[in-house]
Each structure stands twice: as C-alpha cells, then as structure tokens.
Scaffold this motif. Structure first.
Motif, short mmCIF file in Angstrom:
data_model
loop_
_atom_site.label_atom_id
_atom_site.label_comp_id
_atom_site.label_asym_id
_atom_site.label_seq_id
_atom_site.Cartn_x
_atom_site.Cartn_y
_atom_site.Cartn_z
N UNK A 275 0.82 -1.21 0.00
CA UNK A 275 0.00 0.00 0.00
C UNK A 275 0.85 1.26 0.00
N UNK A 276 0.39 2.26 -0.75
CA UNK A 276 1.04 3.57 -0.73
C UNK A 276 0.64 4.30 0.55
N UNK A 277 1.32 5.41 0.83
CA UNK A 277 0.96 6.20 2.01
C UNK A 277 -0.48 6.68 1.93
N UNK A 278 -0.90 7.12 0.76
CA UNK A 278 -2.26 7.62 0.62
C UNK A 278 -3.28 6.51 0.81
N UNK A 279 -2.96 5.30 0.38
CA UNK A 279 -3.86 4.17 0.57
C UNK A 279 -3.96 3.78 2.04
N UNK A 280 -2.84 3.83 2.75
CA UNK A 280 -2.89 3.57 4.19
C UNK A 280 -3.76 4.58 4.92
N UNK A 281 -3.56 5.85 4.58
CA UNK A 281 -4.35 6.91 5.22
C UNK A 281 -5.82 6.77 4.85
N UNK A 282 -6.10 6.37 3.62
CA UNK A 282 -7.49 6.17 3.19
C UNK A 282 -8.17 5.09 4.02
N UNK A 283 -7.45 4.03 4.34
CA UNK A 283 -8.02 2.97 5.18
C UNK A 283 -8.33 3.49 6.57
N UNK A 284 -7.43 4.32 7.11
CA UNK A 284 -7.66 4.90 8.43
C UNK A 284 -8.92 5.77 8.41
N UNK A 285 -9.09 6.56 7.36
CA UNK A 285 -10.24 7.47 7.29
C UNK A 285 -11.54 6.71 7.02
N UNK A 286 -11.47 5.66 6.23
CA UNK A 286 -12.65 4.86 5.96
C UNK A 286 -13.46 5.30 4.77
N UNK A 287 -13.53 6.59 4.50
CA UNK A 287 -14.30 7.09 3.35
C UNK A 287 -13.79 8.47 2.97
N UNK A 288 -14.18 8.92 1.81
CA UNK A 288 -13.78 10.24 1.34
C UNK A 288 -14.89 11.26 1.54
N UNK A 289 -14.94 12.22 0.66
CA UNK A 289 -15.99 13.23 0.70
C UNK A 289 -16.97 12.99 -0.44
N UNK A 290 -17.93 13.89 -0.59
CA UNK A 290 -18.92 13.74 -1.64
C UNK A 290 -18.27 13.80 -3.03
N UNK A 291 -17.21 14.58 -3.14
CA UNK A 291 -16.59 14.80 -4.43
C UNK A 291 -15.25 14.09 -4.62
N UNK A 292 -14.74 13.47 -3.55
CA UNK A 292 -13.43 12.82 -3.65
C UNK A 292 -13.48 11.45 -2.99
N UNK A 293 -12.77 10.52 -3.58
CA UNK A 293 -12.63 9.22 -2.94
C UNK A 293 -11.70 9.36 -1.73
N UNK A 294 -11.68 8.34 -0.90
CA UNK A 294 -10.81 8.36 0.27
C UNK A 294 -9.35 8.48 -0.14
N UNK A 295 -8.98 7.82 -1.22
CA UNK A 295 -7.58 7.88 -1.68
C UNK A 295 -7.24 9.28 -2.16
N UNK A 296 -8.14 9.90 -2.91
CA UNK A 296 -7.90 11.27 -3.39
C UNK A 296 -7.79 12.25 -2.23
N UNK A 297 -8.67 12.13 -1.26
CA UNK A 297 -8.62 13.00 -0.09
C UNK A 297 -7.34 12.78 0.70
N UNK A 298 -6.92 11.51 0.81
CA UNK A 298 -5.68 11.20 1.52
C UNK A 298 -4.48 11.83 0.82
N UNK A 299 -4.47 11.78 -0.51
CA UNK A 299 -3.39 12.40 -1.26
C UNK A 299 -3.32 13.90 -0.98
N UNK A 300 -4.47 14.55 -0.94
CA UNK A 300 -4.52 15.99 -0.70
C UNK A 300 -3.98 16.33 0.70
N UNK A 301 -4.39 15.54 1.68
CA UNK A 301 -3.92 15.79 3.05
C UNK A 301 -2.41 15.59 3.16
N UNK A 302 -1.91 14.51 2.58
CA UNK A 302 -0.48 14.24 2.64
C UNK A 302 0.33 15.28 1.87
N UNK A 303 -0.20 15.73 0.75
CA UNK A 303 0.50 16.75 -0.03
C UNK A 303 0.66 18.04 0.76
N UNK A 304 -0.29 18.33 1.64
CA UNK A 304 -0.23 19.57 2.43
C UNK A 304 0.90 19.56 3.46
#
Length: 225
Positions: free
Chosen positions: A24-53
């Motif tokens: 698993x990538x870092x964003x995939x690990x974080x996505x599992x921790x979060x469990x779900x994304x937002x209305x407009x983003x998947x959990x993986x996409x949201x995780x990428x955004x958080x990690x990029x920050x």
C-alpha cells in the motif's frame, strides 16, 4: 475479484488482503484509516490531498491537530480523531524497544517458564511452548484442561498453533497433581504421537515435562524422547 473492477474507495482494503500491507502507498494507508472520502473525492484522493499539504511526511502530519484536520472538506471530527490516534500509536511503537524473547537452552529453562502455570493445580492441564530455530520462545499456550487423572490432547490443534507461529520446535508439558513424576503409558504414547507428527511437518519435539508442585521430570533428560 481483480482490484481494477472494484470501486476506488474499496481498493486499499482489498489490496491489503490480496497483496499485503507493504504493497500500500501512504495515501492508501491513510485512506483505510479514514474509511471514506468526501462527496466529491474518494478516500484515496482525499488522503493524497492531506499528505501533499505536509509534503508527504508522516511526522509533519502528526503535528496537525484535530482542528487542523477538519479544515479539509470530508474530514469530520471522527475521522480527524482516527488519523491522530493512528499516528500516536505509530509514535508510541517507535519509542518502544522490541521485547527480548526468552531462550530455552535446557529443561530447567522450560520449567522456569511453565512452573507458575502448572505446579499448584488440582487437575491436569497440558501446555506447549513454541520456539523458533534459535530456541527463542514465540508463544506459550494452554491446550487442554483435563480431569484428575488425565488430560486429553488434540494433536491437530497443537500443530495448527505451531504452524500459525512459524515454530520449528515445541516443548510440551503437563502436571501431575498427585506429585508422582513417573510417566504413565498415556504420557509416553502422546509424546511419541507428537514426535512422529512433528517429524512429518519438520517441527521438532524438543522435550516433554511432567511438573509437580516442587519438581519436574524431563523426557529429554531421561532419554525418553
């Protein structure tokens, strides 16, 4: 089912099961921790955004507070707490030393590990100590509780536990509440059965201890293996 046919939010968990956590990538690990994304983003996409920050740095992410995390759309208080909790567990794990596993080099070493479990019982119990190639203890388990005179052992369960812990050696033990250290015919028979079963699986039976309140008998020391 192939990963590519799954919804993206489900992929990290499925990938974990199919390929293991190391895949698993870092964003995939974080996505599992979060469990779900937002209305407009998947959990993986949201995780990428958080990690990029935080420049994709876990240490920097751990510095963010719950208030900082909930600024991201799709992160509520519950998700923020989950992220902070997971990072705190990682921090505590990193600060702890790996406990040294005890090594068994003779029958007395095994007795010292088992005597507190077996020496003062009124009924028989059967225990096993599972070891690696260096004779370090991997796991200790009670297998049966018997009657006053005997303890029946399911050899299949014994070897399942051994295989689950990747054990290459086993020491078995049971107590004699009567105080008699002499092995019974049943004791000798079960020892031989386990020894033969272990030979098929390349798992060596290293010893069998009979434990009483104040002493023990070692099958290995007595030449009974």
């Amino acid at each position: 089912m192939s990963i590519k046919f799954l919804a993206e939010d489900d992929r990290p968990r499925e990938k974990f099961l199919l390929k293991g956590k190391g895949s698993l990538s870092d964003s995939e690990l974080l996505a599992i921790i979060m469990g779900s994304g937002s209305r407009n983003e998947t959990a993986v996409e949201l995780a990428r955004k958080i990690l990029a920050s935080v420049d994709n740095n876990w240490h920097q992410l751990s510095l963010l507070s719950v208030k900082d995390l909930i600024k991201f759309k799709g992160i509520g208080e519950a998700k923020a707490i989950s992220i902070a909790t997971a990072l705190e567990i990682g921090k505590r794990r990193a600060s702890q030393e790996i406990p040294e596993k005890p090594v068994i080099s003779n029958s007395n070493d095994a007795y010292q590990i088992l005597k507190n479990e077996l020496s003062d019982l009124r009924t028989e119990e059967f225990w096993a100590v599972f070891l690696n190639q260096s004779n370090k203890v991997l796991h200790t388990s009670q297998l049966t509780q018997g009657g006053i005179n005997q303890s029946i052992v399911d050899v299949r369960i014994l070897f399942k536990i051994a295989l689950d812990h990747f054990s290459t050696g086993i020491i078995i033990a049971h107590n004699h509440p009567s105080g008699n250290l002499k092995p019974s015919k049943e004791d000798i028979d079960i020892t031989q059965k386990i020894k033969e079963g272990g030979a098929l699986l390349n798992i060596q039976l290293l010893d069998h201890l009979i434990v009483t309140q104040n002493s023990y008998l070692s099958f290995s020391d007595e030449g009974l293996l």
